[in-house]
Structures are given as structure tokens and as C-alpha cells.
Design an enzyme around this catalytic site. Sequence first.
Site, PDB file in Angstrom:
ATOM      1  N   ALA A  31       7.665  -7.078  -3.201  1.00  0.00           N
ATOM      2  CA  ALA A  31       8.274  -7.753  -2.045  1.00  0.00           C
ATOM      3  C   ALA A  31       7.650  -7.248  -0.755  1.00  0.00           C
ATOM      4  CB  ALA A  31       9.780  -7.505  -2.021  1.00  0.00           C
TER       5      ALA A  31
ATOM      6  N   GLU B 114       6.372  -8.749   3.523  1.00  0.00           N
ATOM      7  CA  GLU B 114       5.826  -9.752   4.424  1.00  0.00           C
ATOM      8  C   GLU B 114       4.318  -9.607   4.299  1.00  0.00           C
ATOM      9  OE1 GLU B 114       7.151 -12.113   6.322  1.00  0.00           O
ATOM     10  OE2 GLU B 114       9.180 -11.638   5.633  1.00  0.00           O
TER      11      GLU B 114
ATOM     12  N   THR C 114      -2.693  -3.272  -0.996  1.00  0.00           N
ATOM     13  CA  THR C 114      -3.794  -4.167  -0.615  1.00  0.00           C
ATOM     14  C   THR C 114      -5.030  -3.378  -0.192  1.00  0.00           C
ATOM     15  OG1 THR C 114      -4.456  -5.670   1.174  1.00  0.00           O
ATOM     16  CG2 THR C 114      -2.595  -4.280   1.636  1.00  0.00           C
ATOM     17  N   ASP C 115      -6.186  -4.029  -0.266  1.00  0.00           N
ATOM     18  CA  ASP C 115      -7.420  -3.408   0.243  1.00  0.00           C
ATOM     19  C   ASP C 115      -7.425  -3.338   1.768  1.00  0.00           C
ATOM     20  OD1 ASP C 115      -7.785  -6.136   0.787  1.00  0.00           O
ATOM     21  OD2 ASP C 115      -9.678  -6.322  -0.303  1.00  0.00           O
ATOM     22  N   GLU C 116      -6.487  -4.060   2.411  1.00  0.00           N
ATOM     23  CA  GLU C 116      -6.515  -4.106   3.883  1.00  0.00           C
ATOM     24  C   GLU C 116      -6.162  -2.760   4.506  1.00  0.00           C
ATOM     25  OE1 GLU C 116      -5.224  -7.652   5.713  1.00  0.00           O
ATOM     26  OE2 GLU C 116      -5.442  -8.817   3.877  1.00  0.00           O
TER      27      GLU C 116
ATOM     28  N   TYR D 157       0.236  -5.900   9.638  1.00  0.00           N
ATOM     29  CA  TYR D 157       0.464  -6.018   8.186  1.00  0.00           C
ATOM     30  C   TYR D 157      -0.156  -4.834   7.449  1.00  0.00           C
ATOM     31  CZ  TYR D 157      -0.544  -7.408   3.354  1.00  0.00           C
ATOM     32  OH  TYR D 157      -0.675  -7.422   1.984  1.00  0.00           O
TER      33      TYR D 157
ATOM     34  N   LYS E 141       1.645  -1.779   5.292  1.00  0.00           N
ATOM     35  CA  LYS E 141       1.364  -1.506   3.874  1.00  0.00           C
ATOM     36  C   LYS E 141       0.848  -0.068   3.721  1.00  0.00           C
ATOM     37  CE  LYS E 141       1.607  -3.889   0.766  1.00  0.00           C
ATOM     38  NZ  LYS E 141       2.737  -4.255  -0.156  1.00  0.00           N
TER      39      LYS E 141
END
Length: 359
Positions: A83, A85, A135-137, A161, A165
Site C-alpha cells: 500500500a 501513494e 522502488t528503484d527511485e 514520492y 519510500k
Amino acid sequence: MKRLLVTGGAGFIGSNFVRHLLASDPDILVVNLDALTYAGSPANLEDLPDPSRHVFVHGDITDRPLVDGLLRRHTIDTIVHLAAETHVDRSIVGPAEFVRTNIEGTFILLEVARKAWLEDKLLPVGEVRFHHVSTDEVYGALDPAEPAADEEHAYRPTSPYAASKAASDHLVRAYARTYGLPVTLSNCSNNYGPRQFPEKLIPLMILNALEGKPLPVYGDGRQIRDWVHVDDHCEGLRTILRRGRPGETYHVGGGVQVANLDLLHSLCGLLDLRRPSTRPYAELIAFVADRPGHDRRYALDIGKIERELDWQPRETLDTGLAKTVDWYFDHPAWIEAIRAQPGYRAWLERNYAARGSNG
Ligand code: NAD
Ligand code: TYD
């Protein structure tokens, strides 16, 4: 792996993951906790392989009594936390919800797991697992000549974002180190496939193309992303749950990196073949104002999961894109339901009008 709590299981990856689990593992129960934000929908959970082993709970991961009750009532031994955004552009317009769900929500899940599993010993500690999907971000933009990021790469998130994360990843690792919570983490590259909300690049472009609308490319379109089909991600998650070592992080990616513009030309080529129009779809490509702080390049080294857990992506970008286009062609009712959401139309107007496009 018998009794799972999946968070965000009505969203894109979550709903594919729930399907994948129910189809692959006959001995599991899935409790699916989802707040049904704009990105989540019960329609994503229609026609599940074995619905009798799926319990849907409409609720928020920041609702501590709710989450605590679910863990105890269903004797949950595995949490798979998806879960979140997830849309970078929305995080730029409104970061508060990203801090609430992605940071506070992860914190509350960790707290509930710590209390139930470590303090109250709901289950033997060797039998429980908290898996965090990231995430890879979190690594920020890589330089053009830099090798793909491995699991030791420094965190340099740039968007709200990615920062939210990254914060959640740090919390998960802190709970492992400080309290001994058995965790695993995965950082995945850009996913695509069925049921992806059409605010993200690939489904947005498919839907726009079918309506003859502009295909809005941010900046020069030379930003590079690593793309993985969602089925490969789901099998990667399942592999980590079964064989991953507690405390470890694994990268999941497609192993191919492509510039946005090249990807879009491939997609247009596929559409030309499968749904020919009077003019090539590539003529709809429109360059629009760039995303603030737009990361130039992501690339993930997936050597660890290949070597240690014997996982590899099965789809190439060509096969995966073709399947994805077909899925959207075959599900007009799913598309129409999203187009009918007033919030969806409002988002498109807000995001693209500001960029000088009606995309
Ligand atoms: P999504 O936006 O499609 O779905 C997110 C789901 O979470 C929705 O069903 C939404 O209703 C639910 N949700 C949001 N806030 C909630 C809350 N407070 N409580 C309970 N449920 C809530 O996202 P996705 O693309 O499926 O991504 C899932 C996870 O995978 C995220 O953690 C994301 O960071 C990660 N991830 C995504 C990608 C990608 O390319 N999509 C890549 C790498 C990692
Ligand atoms: P997106 O799907 O939003 O994923 P992320 O930002 O998490 O990588 O975007 C993928 C890439 O496509 C990213 O470089 C931004 C770009 N993009 C566009 O050029 N136009 C668009 O309309 C969108 C949504 C994204």
C-alpha cells in the site's frame, strides 16, 4: 507462508500479486487490506482464481487497531506491504498524503508487527516475515556511464514520492536491526501490465492513443527507465518470500533500460499493427513541459536475485508490451469505469494543462 496480510491489494501490483498467489499456492489465505483510494478498485479483484481464500478488508494502514485486530484474528504470519501513494507527479502537487501513507503507514504496520510477533509472541519468530515492497527511485538519478545500482547503492531520492519510500525503507531496516523483526525488502523498477492506473506512462499512452489524443512526453523524452512486467515482479516477490534470507534486500527488474521516447515508439508501432488508425500513432507524440526534478536515468542490477534465488524476468519488453496492449483492448469496461471517475478527469486537466497540453 500460510496466512498473509497483503496491503494495497486492490491496486495495480497488489491485485496482480493476490491473483498470482491464489493461483500458485493452494495452501494460503490472503487477507487484503486496502483503503480504495483513487488507485484501488474492487474491479481489480473480480474473477480471482480462488476467492474462498481471499478476505478483502476496506481500511487504512494507518488505522492501528484495525491492523492489529487483523493480525491477531487471522494469525497472520507474513505481511507483504504494497500500500502506498505511488505517482511522482501527484507527489509533486500534493506530498502530504505520501508522507501519511508511505511513512506513517509503514511505521504503524511495523509497530503492530513488532507488538504482535515479538512482544506478544503470536507466532514463533522463525515463522514470521515482514516484506516491504519498494522502488528503484530511492536511488535517484544515475549518471549515464554509471553501472546499474546494486543493493548497496547510496540512497539519493529526489521526488517527494521517492523520499517517502526511502524513509519507509529506512524504518523497515531499523526495525530489523533494533528489534530483530524478520524483514525482507525488494526494490523494483517500473512495472507495467494489466490493471495499471492510467496516470502512469504506459496505460496513459495506450488510452490517449485510442482516443486520438496527444501523447505527452515530458522534456526531451530521453529519460531512461528499467521496465519489468508485473507478472515477473509478482513471481519475484513470491520467490523472495519462499527463499529470501531475512534481513536482505533484493532488486527486481526487467534487466532492460529504455528511453521514454523509444518505448513510446515501440508502443505506437504495436498499436499501428493491432488497431490501425488513419495515421501512425507516433504522429500524436507531443513534447510538453518537463517534470520538476525529473530523474534522468534509473537502472537496477538484478544479479543478486538471479544468483541467490534463481529468479529471472520471463517477459521481454516486446512480449510484455504486446500482452499489456491486448489486456487494455480486451477490458473496455475497466477503462470506462476509470474515465468516469470525476477525479481522474480533474487530475488529467490539472497535470497536463499546466504543461501546455490537453493530453
Ligand atoms: P497503486 O497506486 O496502483 O496502488 C496502491 C494501492 O494502495 C491502492 O489500491 C490504494 O487504494 C492503496 N492504498 C493507498 N493508500 C492506502 C492506505 N493509507 N491504506 C491502505 N491502502 C492504501 O500502486 P502500485 O503501482 O500497485 O504499487 C504498489 C507498491 O509497489 C508501492 O509500494 C510502490 O511504491 C511499489 N512499486 C511500484 C512500482 C510501479 O512501477 N508501479 C515500481 C516499484 C515499486
Ligand atoms: P511514470 O509512469 O509516472 O513512472 P515513474 O515516474 O515512477 O518512473 O513515468 C515514467 C516515465 O515517463 C518518467 O520518466 C516520466 C515520463 N512520463 C512522460 O513523459 N509523460 C507522461 O505523461 C507520464 C505520466 C510520464
